[in-house]
Design an enzyme around this catalytic site. Structure first.
Site, mmCIF file in Angstrom:
data_model
loop_
_atom_site.group_PDB
_atom_site.id
_atom_site.type_symbol
_atom_site.label_atom_id
_atom_site.label_comp_id
_atom_site.label_asym_id
_atom_site.label_seq_id
_atom_site.Cartn_x
_atom_site.Cartn_y
_atom_site.Cartn_z
ATOM 1 C CD GLN A 71 -18.845 -16.702 25.296
ATOM 2 O OE1 GLN A 71 -18.745 -17.501 24.199
ATOM 3 N NE2 GLN A 71 -19.560 -15.660 25.281
ATOM 4 C CE1 TYR B 20 -25.890 -22.598 22.204
ATOM 5 C CE2 TYR B 20 -24.988 -20.318 22.439
ATOM 6 C CZ TYR B 20 -25.221 -21.525 21.793
ATOM 7 O OH TYR B 20 -25.057 -21.650 20.584
ATOM 8 N N GLY C 257 -17.683 -8.629 16.016
ATOM 9 C CA GLY C 257 -17.705 -9.984 15.916
ATOM 10 C C GLY C 257 -17.481 -10.185 14.236
HETATM 11 C C1 LIG Z 1 -19.598 -16.985 13.272
HETATM 12 C C2 LIG Z 1 -20.078 -16.659 14.735
HETATM 13 C C3 LIG Z 1 -19.914 -17.345 15.826
HETATM 14 C C4 LIG Z 1 -20.337 -16.912 17.200
HETATM 15 N N1 LIG Z 1 -19.896 -17.617 18.174
HETATM 16 C C5 LIG Z 1 -20.334 -16.933 19.373
HETATM 17 C C6 LIG Z 1 -19.922 -17.537 20.518
HETATM 18 O O1 LIG Z 1 -19.305 -18.469 20.638
HETATM 19 N N2 LIG Z 1 -20.166 -16.943 21.669
HETATM 20 C C7 LIG Z 1 -20.887 -15.764 21.823
HETATM 21 O O2 LIG Z 1 -21.313 -15.077 22.885
HETATM 22 N N3 LIG Z 1 -21.271 -15.200 20.688
HETATM 23 C C8 LIG Z 1 -21.067 -15.619 19.606
HETATM 24 N N4 LIG Z 1 -21.569 -15.076 18.333
HETATM 25 C C9 LIG Z 1 -22.119 -13.705 18.471
HETATM 26 C C10 LIG Z 1 -20.930 -12.821 18.558
HETATM 27 O O3 LIG Z 1 -20.062 -12.439 19.480
HETATM 28 C C11 LIG Z 1 -21.926 -11.169 18.312
HETATM 29 O O4 LIG Z 1 -22.368 -11.084 19.307
HETATM 30 C C12 LIG Z 1 -22.379 -11.287 17.245
HETATM 31 O O5 LIG Z 1 -21.722 -11.583 15.991
HETATM 32 C C13 LIG Z 1 -22.845 -9.543 17.038
HETATM 33 O O6 LIG Z 1 -21.777 -8.841 16.768
HETATM 34 P P1 LIG Z 1 -21.448 -8.296 15.267
HETATM 35 O O7 LIG Z 1 -22.543 -7.439 14.822
HETATM 36 O O8 LIG Z 1 -20.351 -7.371 15.493
HETATM 37 O O9 LIG Z 1 -21.035 -9.541 14.465
HETATM 38 C C14 LIG Z 1 -20.890 -15.697 17.209
HETATM 39 C C15 LIG Z 1 -21.163 -14.895 16.101
HETATM 40 C C16 LIG Z 1 -20.692 -15.278 14.659
HETATM 41 C C17 LIG Z 1 -20.726 -14.319 13.664
#
Ligand SMILES: Cc1cc2nc3c(=O)[nH]c(=O)nc-3n(C[C@H](O)[C@H](O)[C@H](O)COP(=O)(O)O)c2cc1C
Length: 361
Positions: free
Chosen positions: A100, A181, A318
């Site tokens: 990414q 971002y 995530g």
């Molecule tokens: C600890 C953490 C770090 C994350 N870092 C990023 C990232 O670097 N890039 C990104 O696009 N989304 C990032 N996200 C968002 C996740 O990719 C995802 O969109 C979000 O957690 C929702 O999905 P989930 O409900 O399955 O956790 C992060 C989420 C978490 C929990």
């Protein structure tokens, strides 16, 4: 539209992935001066059962990483070498992995910028929020509006980082156009008040992303995905008309030859807010006929329903991947899922880096 289950393969143009349980990008702050470590290779190897892993956001230049301490980059040889070890580990375990690519823009603090300079942004409008700096929590610094030369420079940095990703052996790159971002700052009217070819209308606000896609596709042969969060308000993102902004964007992206779009649902605290699109994935499907990865708040049941109704082609998880490295097998077996310790999600100087990172089974 044909429907699928979570455990069926999915074909991309040049390869197939073994299931539709994808790992969403997650910043974990374990890099060493921007360089991915052996421990990071082990972390990603443990999760290679995912149909596709999208790595944590990775800076395309030193001006793009003013958000975090210990986030990785992809703009020098040491970083490229570190990432190639991650790729080898994932491929060795039978997985597929996209890098990414990210520019933080105004979500930055001067103390983390090269020469403490002002963060870059489409317009000189501050984002909302605080960051962890070496002096504790600080509000985001006021950014400077990018000149046309600075815009072209950042577009070129995305392309250069994508070329490095290709050399490192990645299966593709994902452009981080979500979560407040730089690319999302250009897309949305609250952060982008420019009156040149990069702002002023929704079409002009799209141009920065489209230029990056063009440059990346022109300079490397990797598949390109884009992550978008049409109902995001994080870091002060606002838009005058999200349906117009993102509907037209999805339609335009449909003609860009992308591997996929990765669409984030609104986060829990944004659900039901006026002006936001309630179900961003269903909305995207109306405008974008090719591969869609749905993300945000999915569990086994919701993911199966989404795939079964053909609004998406895969689902990324995530949070669930943090404490369940073998998430696809656990979902297939209806096993109980572990919950992460949120206190160790991000690497903190002084803590053993493996704590809460590679020590889940
Ligand atoms: C600890 C953490 C770090 C994350 N870092 C990023 C990232 O670097 N890039 C990104 O696009 N989304 C990032 N996200 C968002 C996740 O990719 C995802 O969109 C979000 O957690 C929702 O999905 P989930 O409900 O399955 O956790 C992060 C989420 C978490 C929990």
């Amino acid at each position: 539209m044909p429907t699928a289950t979570l455990f069926e393969p999915l074909a991309f143009e040049h390869f197939e992935v073994k299931n539709r349980v994808f790992m969403a990008p997650m910043t974990r702050l374990r890099a060493d001066g921007g360089v991915p470590t052996e421990l990071m290779a082990e972390y990603y190897r443990q999760r290679a059962g995912a149909g596709l892993i999208v790595t944590e956001c990775t800076a395309v230049s030193d001006t793009s990483m003013g958000t975090y301490i210990n986030a990785p980059g992809m703009f020098n040889d040491a970083q490229e070498h570190g990432w190639s070890r991650v790729v080898d580990a994932v491929h060795g375990a039978g997985g597929r992995v996209f890098l990414q690519l990210w520019h933080a823009g105004r979500v930055a603090h001067r103390s983390l910028m090269p020469e403490q300079r002002a963060p870059l942004a489409p317009s000189a409008i501050s984002g909302v929020g605080e960051l962890h700096t070496l002096d504790g929590k600080q509000p985001l610094s006021e950014p400077g509006a990018m000149t046309a030369e600075e815009i072209w420079q950042v577009v070129a940095e995305f392309a250069a980082a994508a070329r490095r990703a290709e050399s490192a052996g990645f299966d593709g790159v994902e452009l981080h156009a979500a979560f407040g971002y730089l690319i999302e700052q250009f897309l949305t009217s609250g952060a982008n008040r420019r009156q040149d070819e990069y702002g002023g209308s929704a079409a002009k606000r799209r141009r920065f992303l489209l230029d990056i896609i063009d440059a990346v596709q022109g300079q490397c042969s990797l598949p390109v995905g884009v992550k978008l969060s049409p109902s995001n308000t994080a870091h002060g993102i606002e838009d005058v008309d999200r349906i117009e902004t993102f509907g037209a964007l999805f339609e335009e992206l449909a003609g860009c030859g992308l591997a996929y779009i990765h669409v984030m649902q609104p986060l829990e605290h944004d659900r039901g807010k006026p002006g936001l699109i309630e179900d961003t994935v269903t909305f995207a499907r109306r405008c974008f006929p090719a591969t869609i990865i749905a993300n945000g708040g999915y569990d086994r049941t919701k993911a199966a329903l989404a795939l079964g109704s053909a609004v998406c082609d895969a689902v990324s998880f995530g949070t669930l991947f943090i404490a369940n490295p073998e998430l696809p097998a656990k979902l297939a077996g209806h096993d109980q899922l572990a919950m992460p310790d949120f206190g160790t999600v991000y690497g903190v100087p002084g803590n053993p880096p493996e704590l809460g990172y590679t020590d889940y089974s």
